[in-house]
Design an enzyme around this catalytic site. Structure first.
Site, PDB file in Angstrom:
ATOM      1  N   GLY A   1       0.837  -1.200   0.000  1.00  0.00           N
ATOM      2  CA  GLY A   1       0.000   0.000   0.000  1.00  0.00           C
ATOM      3  C   GLY A   1       0.870   1.248   0.000  1.00  0.00           C
ATOM      4  O   GLY A   1       0.560   2.235   0.676  1.00  0.00           O
TER       5      GLY A   1
ATOM      6  N   ARG B   1      -0.388   5.460  -1.703  1.00  0.00           N
ATOM      7  CA  ARG B   1      -1.232   6.574  -1.227  1.00  0.00           C
ATOM      8  C   ARG B   1      -1.066   6.730   0.285  1.00  0.00           C
ATOM      9  O   ARG B   1      -0.627   5.809   0.968  1.00  0.00           O
ATOM     10  CB  ARG B   1      -2.714   6.279  -1.508  1.00  0.00           C
ATOM     11  CG  ARG B   1      -3.119   6.469  -2.938  1.00  0.00           C
ATOM     12  CD  ARG B   1      -4.642   6.455  -3.091  1.00  0.00           C
ATOM     13  NE  ARG B   1      -5.242   5.153  -2.934  1.00  0.00           N
ATOM     14  CZ  ARG B   1      -6.194   4.854  -2.055  1.00  0.00           C
ATOM     15  NH1 ARG B   1      -6.657   5.782  -1.241  1.00  0.00           N
ATOM     16  NH2 ARG B   1      -6.685   3.638  -1.997  1.00  0.00           N
TER      17      ARG B   1
ATOM     18  N   ASP C   1      -2.590  -7.780  -4.934  1.00  0.00           N
ATOM     19  CA  ASP C   1      -3.633  -7.603  -3.924  1.00  0.00           C
ATOM     20  C   ASP C   1      -3.201  -8.350  -2.667  1.00  0.00           C
ATOM     21  O   ASP C   1      -3.089  -9.583  -2.682  1.00  0.00           O
ATOM     22  CB  ASP C   1      -4.948  -8.178  -4.492  1.00  0.00           C
ATOM     23  CG  ASP C   1      -6.098  -8.089  -3.510  1.00  0.00           C
ATOM     24  OD1 ASP C   1      -5.857  -7.761  -2.326  1.00  0.00           O
ATOM     25  OD2 ASP C   1      -7.242  -8.365  -3.920  1.00  0.00           O
ATOM     26  N   VAL C   2      -2.953  -7.628  -1.589  1.00  0.00           N
ATOM     27  CA  VAL C   2      -2.433  -8.273  -0.372  1.00  0.00           C
ATOM     28  C   VAL C   2      -3.442  -9.210   0.285  1.00  0.00           C
ATOM     29  O   VAL C   2      -3.090  -9.957   1.184  1.00  0.00           O
ATOM     30  CB  VAL C   2      -1.933  -7.255   0.692  1.00  0.00           C
ATOM     31  CG1 VAL C   2      -0.795  -6.412   0.173  1.00  0.00           C
ATOM     32  CG2 VAL C   2      -3.068  -6.404   1.243  1.00  0.00           C
TER      33      VAL C   2
ATOM     34  N   ASN D   1       1.957  -2.185   5.330  1.00  0.00           N
ATOM     35  CA  ASN D   1       1.140  -0.984   5.555  1.00  0.00           C
ATOM     36  C   ASN D   1      -0.249  -1.090   4.942  1.00  0.00           C
ATOM     37  O   ASN D   1      -1.193  -0.498   5.466  1.00  0.00           O
ATOM     38  CB  ASN D   1       1.877   0.226   4.976  1.00  0.00           C
ATOM     39  CG  ASN D   1       0.958   1.419   4.798  1.00  0.00           C
ATOM     40  OD1 ASN D   1       0.641   2.128   5.753  1.00  0.00           O
ATOM     41  ND2 ASN D   1       0.486   1.632   3.567  1.00  0.00           N
TER      42      ASN D   1
ATOM     43  N   TYR E   1     -11.849  -4.615  12.088  1.00  0.00           N
ATOM     44  CA  TYR E   1     -10.577  -3.880  11.957  1.00  0.00           C
ATOM     45  C   TYR E   1      -9.762  -3.984  13.262  1.00  0.00           C
ATOM     46  O   TYR E   1      -8.553  -4.216  13.234  1.00  0.00           O
ATOM     47  CB  TYR E   1     -10.918  -2.438  11.619  1.00  0.00           C
ATOM     48  CG  TYR E   1      -9.772  -1.515  11.307  1.00  0.00           C
ATOM     49  CD1 TYR E   1      -9.091  -1.603  10.097  1.00  0.00           C
ATOM     50  CD2 TYR E   1      -9.386  -0.523  12.212  1.00  0.00           C
ATOM     51  CE1 TYR E   1      -8.049  -0.722   9.802  1.00  0.00           C
ATOM     52  CE2 TYR E   1      -8.361   0.363  11.926  1.00  0.00           C
ATOM     53  CZ  TYR E   1      -7.696   0.261  10.716  1.00  0.00           C
ATOM     54  OH  TYR E   1      -6.670   1.135  10.423  1.00  0.00           O
TER      55      TYR E   1
ATOM     56  N   ALA F   1      -9.917  -6.339  15.500  1.00  0.00           N
ATOM     57  CA  ALA F   1      -9.424  -7.722  15.635  1.00  0.00           C
ATOM     58  C   ALA F   1      -8.220  -7.946  14.733  1.00  0.00           C
ATOM     59  O   ALA F   1      -7.219  -8.544  15.138  1.00  0.00           O
ATOM     60  CB  ALA F   1     -10.534  -8.709  15.283  1.00  0.00           C
TER      61      ALA F   1
ATOM     62  N   LYS G   1      -6.055  -5.699  13.496  1.00  0.00           N
ATOM     63  CA  LYS G   1      -4.870  -4.952  13.930  1.00  0.00           C
ATOM     64  C   LYS G   1      -4.315  -5.519  15.243  1.00  0.00           C
ATOM     65  O   LYS G   1      -3.094  -5.575  15.422  1.00  0.00           O
ATOM     66  CB  LYS G   1      -5.201  -3.462  14.086  1.00  0.00           C
ATOM     67  CG  LYS G   1      -5.581  -2.771  12.763  1.00  0.00           C
ATOM     68  CD  LYS G   1      -4.470  -2.797  11.741  1.00  0.00           C
ATOM     69  CE  LYS G   1      -4.705  -1.849  10.582  1.00  0.00           C
ATOM     70  NZ  LYS G   1      -3.677  -1.955   9.534  1.00  0.00           N
TER      71      LYS G   1
ATOM     72  N   ILE H   1      -5.002   9.958  11.164  1.00  0.00           N
ATOM     73  CA  ILE H   1      -4.028  10.567  10.254  1.00  0.00           C
ATOM     74  C   ILE H   1      -4.786  11.021   9.009  1.00  0.00           C
ATOM     75  O   ILE H   1      -5.689  10.315   8.530  1.00  0.00           O
ATOM     76  CB  ILE H   1      -2.941   9.526   9.858  1.00  0.00           C
ATOM     77  CG1 ILE H   1      -2.286   8.902  11.104  1.00  0.00           C
ATOM     78  CG2 ILE H   1      -1.898  10.173   8.936  1.00  0.00           C
ATOM     79  CD1 ILE H   1      -1.528   9.848  12.008  1.00  0.00           C
TER      80      ILE H   1
END
Ligand code: NAP
Length: 242
Positions: free
Chosen positions: A8, A11, A59-60, A88, A153, A155, A157, A186
């Site tokens: 990623g 951007r 595509d990760v 990232n 999200y 879970a 992270k 951010i």
């Protein structure tokens, strides 16, 4: 040539990290998924500043695609290896859990958590053989304290944070460090629809952070200067912990 891969990296936070690593002398492999124009713009910016890199599309969330892309690169560069990996790439799909679609759970876990396993595992061997490596995972405040509307999200992270600490202990002896940075709010495309005016009232530093403020810390963790730091999670959130 020293190589760094930023997933990623086209951007937002990833872009700032790609630029930072290029400034540090790395040839940066800028991974992206769909938006080629943004990826090209990032590469052009790096070249304008005197650095270099190349686009690296995959595509990760797709283990097969990751394998083809990374093993393909390795086959073309038999005498070189990627010594800095920044995991990232990430996505969020917020919804209260009671109404969350199974596919939104699965996609967020695949993109943010499973990608860590598939990408990192393919690069580990070279780092261990060369007795140097830096793995930096971009996690989130959500993975530390949990945020309502983000069970998927949070879970994912939190999973990466656990994996960061475990892997750091597995490979420290080989001089490969594994750390994470946990941004709060951010200013990127991911947060562009949020009400910054309202949300900043909760942040002691009274503003959203900039991608470059995350990239500085990632640059430090990628450098020799962080040689005795591993298994850590560094918060970058303007003081917004609790
Ligand atoms: P962003 O502006 O939305 O950029 C996301 C980047 O990831 C883009 O380069 C995008 O490429 C790439 N990407 C997304 N899905 C991908 C996939 N399946 N495969 C490959 N690349 C993919 O996001 P951001 O705000 O910079 O966030 C970067 C990281 O920081 C994420 O892990 C996010 O969870 C974390 N984070 C962000 C914040 C924040 O406030 N912004 C806070 C905490 C943590 P394309 O353009 O090709 O889609």
């Amino acid at each position: 040539m020293k190589y760094a891969l930023v997933t990623g990296g086209s951007r937002g936070i990833g872009k700032a990290i790609s630029i930072k690593l290029a400034e540090m002398g790395y040839f940066v492999l800028i991974n992206f998924n769909a938006n080629t124009t943004d990826a090209e713009n990032t590469l052009n910016e790096i070249r304008t500043k005197g650095g270099d890199g190349e686009l690296f599309q995959f595509d990760v969330s797709d283990p097969e695609m990751i394998k083809i892309a990374i093993e393909g690169w390795q086959a073309k560069h038999p005498d070189e290896h990627i010594e800095v990996l920044v995991n990232n790439a990430g996505t969020s799909k917020d919804m209260l859990m009671i109404w969350m679609d199974e596919k939104d759970w699965t996609n967020v876990i695949r993109t943010n958590l499973d990608s860590f396993f598939y990408v990192t595992q393919l690069l580990l061997k070279d780092m261990l053989i060369n007795k140097f490596g830096r793995i930096i995972n971009v996690v989130s405040l959500s993975g530390i304290k949990g945020l309502p509307g983000q069970t998927n999200y949070s879970a994912a992270k939190a999973g990466v944070i656990g994996a960061t600490k475990a892997l750091a202990q597995e490979i420290g002896k080989k001089n490969v460090t594994v750390n994470a940075v946990a941004p709060g709010f951010i200013r990127t495309d991911m947060t562009k629809d949020l009400d910054e005016k309202e949300l900043k009232k909760m942040i002691p530093l009274n503003r959203f952070g900039m991608p470059e403020e995350v990239a500085e810390v990632v640059g430090f963790l990628a450098s020799e200067k962080s040689s005795y730091i591993t298994g850590e999670v560094i918060n970058i959130n303007g003081g917004l912990y609790t």
